[in-house]
Design a protein around this motif. Structure first.
Motif, PDB file in Angstrom:
ATOM      1  N   LEU A   1       2.761  -8.255  -0.419  1.00 21.79           N
ATOM      2  CA  LEU A   1       2.609  -6.934  -0.913  1.00 21.79           C
ATOM      3  C   LEU A   1       1.247  -6.397  -0.461  1.00 21.79           C
ATOM      4  O   LEU A   1       0.449  -7.093  -0.311  1.00 21.79           O
TER       5      LEU A   1
ATOM      6  N   ARG B   1      -1.390  -3.828  -2.033  1.00 19.43           N
ATOM      7  CA  ARG B   1      -1.653  -3.009  -3.140  1.00 19.43           C
ATOM      8  C   ARG B   1      -3.118  -2.469  -3.275  1.00 19.43           C
ATOM      9  O   ARG B   1      -4.112  -3.264  -2.576  1.00 19.43           O
ATOM     10  N   SER B   2      -3.377  -1.662  -4.259  1.00 25.19           N
ATOM     11  CA  SER B   2      -4.862  -1.268  -4.354  1.00 25.19           C
ATOM     12  C   SER B   2      -5.331  -2.383  -5.402  1.00 25.19           C
ATOM     13  O   SER B   2      -4.758  -2.981  -6.394  1.00 25.19           O
TER      14      SER B   2
ATOM     15  N   ILE C   1      -7.733  -1.469  -0.524  1.00 24.83           N
ATOM     16  CA  ILE C   1      -6.423  -2.122  -0.284  1.00 24.83           C
ATOM     17  C   ILE C   1      -5.952  -3.420   0.261  1.00 24.83           C
ATOM     18  O   ILE C   1      -6.858  -3.719   1.174  1.00 24.83           O
TER      19      ILE C   1
ATOM     20  N   SER D   1      -1.231  -9.011  -1.373  1.00 20.74           N
ATOM     21  CA  SER D   1      -1.186  -9.809  -2.549  1.00 20.74           C
ATOM     22  C   SER D   1       0.183 -10.522  -2.611  1.00 20.74           C
ATOM     23  O   SER D   1       0.986 -10.086  -2.055  1.00 20.74           O
TER      24      SER D   1
ATOM     25  N   ASP E   1       7.460  -5.722  -9.014  1.00 16.48           N
ATOM     26  CA  ASP E   1       6.896  -5.708  -7.670  1.00 16.48           C
ATOM     27  C   ASP E   1       7.937  -5.533  -6.781  1.00 16.48           C
ATOM     28  O   ASP E   1       7.671  -4.801  -5.573  1.00 16.48           O
TER      29      ASP E   1
ATOM     30  N   PRO F   1       9.313  -1.971  -2.849  1.00 19.19           N
ATOM     31  CA  PRO F   1       8.016  -2.304  -3.789  1.00 19.19           C
ATOM     32  C   PRO F   1       8.033  -1.141  -5.136  1.00 19.19           C
ATOM     33  O   PRO F   1       8.346   0.034  -4.635  1.00 19.19           O
TER      34      PRO F   1
ATOM     35  N   GLN G   1       5.892  -0.043  -8.997  1.00 22.41           N
ATOM     36  CA  GLN G   1       4.648   0.315  -9.736  1.00 22.41           C
ATOM     37  C   GLN G   1       3.375   0.399  -8.883  1.00 22.41           C
ATOM     38  O   GLN G   1       3.542   1.306  -8.027  1.00 22.41           O
ATOM     39  N   ASP G   2       2.383  -0.675  -8.740  1.00 25.34           N
ATOM     40  CA  ASP G   2       1.153  -0.146  -8.072  1.00 25.34           C
ATOM     41  C   ASP G   2       1.466  -1.060  -6.491  1.00 25.34           C
ATOM     42  O   ASP G   2       0.474  -0.704  -5.867  1.00 25.34           O
ATOM     43  N   ALA G   3       2.410  -1.267  -6.393  1.00 28.82           N
ATOM     44  CA  ALA G   3       2.858  -2.031  -4.815  1.00 28.82           C
ATOM     45  C   ALA G   3       3.154  -1.008  -3.810  1.00 28.82           C
ATOM     46  O   ALA G   3       3.834  -0.261  -4.054  1.00 28.82           O
ATOM     47  N   LEU G   4       2.394  -0.869  -2.917  1.00 25.59           N
ATOM     48  CA  LEU G   4       2.506   0.293  -1.882  1.00 25.59           C
ATOM     49  C   LEU G   4       3.479  -0.029  -0.715  1.00 25.59           C
ATOM     50  O   LEU G   4       4.271   0.714  -0.440  1.00 25.59           O
TER      51      LEU G   4
END
Length: 193
Positions: free
Chosen positions: A63, A65-66, A73, A76, A99, A150, A152-155
């Motif tokens: 992933l 992500r932030s 960035i 993960s 995710d 992806p 949620q918070d996954a870009l």
């Protein structure tokens, strides 16, 4: 006869002056902060993989992500807390879906014995580090066969060969020692030469 006659307690229909928890197992941000300062938190982490017809790892999903600690960035693994009262398998499924999306079609292991266990500490110099907390993470390698989107918070999710995923460039882009953890998991499955 009442329940008390059998030595069991009865509980009121309504909680004592509080609303029922709308998200059982979750802590408020304040409660989580206080808890993180007092006890280790249990997590599950998963390395999503694609396998060839012989069962060998052909691709690794990482992933983008932030970072929750630095805001940068980073690459993960799938990761998340285990909720109070939640089974390990359920926590894995919930976090994989959170995710990777609902049609990733992960194949969970038959047993909840992890590939490895990582213990994160909040101070520098540790192999695995999370400045927010002391955490214990059960780490799994999970084959997925569906489409990963992806959420949620996954870009984004990038699929790489095991050698690419374990390269110094990619491992160096992972926080808290997760690059070493990734290499350890891939080695356990014979995916690295």
């Amino acid at each position: 006869m009442t329940m008390e006659a059998f030595g069991e307690q009865s509980f009121p229909e309504e909680p004592f002056g509080n609303e029922w928890d709308t998200e059982p197992g979750w802590l408020s941000e304040e409660e989580l902060g206080e808890t993180r300062g007092r006890v280790p938190i249990l997590y599950v982490e998963a390395v999503p993989v694609r396998v060839d017809p012989d069962g060998a790892v052909s691709e690794v999903g990482l992933l983008l992500r932030s970072s929750p600690t630095t805001g940068t960035i980073t690459r993960s693994l799938v990761s998340g807390r285990v909720l109070h009262g939640e089974r390990i398998r359920d926590a894995l499924m919930r976090n994989l879906e959170k995710d990777l999306g609902p049609v990733a079609f992960p194949t969970l292991p038959l047993t909840t014995v992890p590939v490895t266990v990582a213990e994160y500490f909040p101070w520098p110099g540790e192999r695995f580090q999370d400045p927010r907390q002391h955490a214990v993470s059960l780490v799994y390698v999970i084959p997925v066969t569906g489409e990963c989107e992806p959420r949620q918070d996954a870009l984004e999710l990038s699929w790489m060969t095991p050698a690419e995923a374990a390269s110094d460039a990619v491992v160096g882009d992972m926080e808290g020692g997760r690059g070493a953890l990734l290499r350890q998991c891939l080695s356990a499955f014979g995916a690295l030469d």
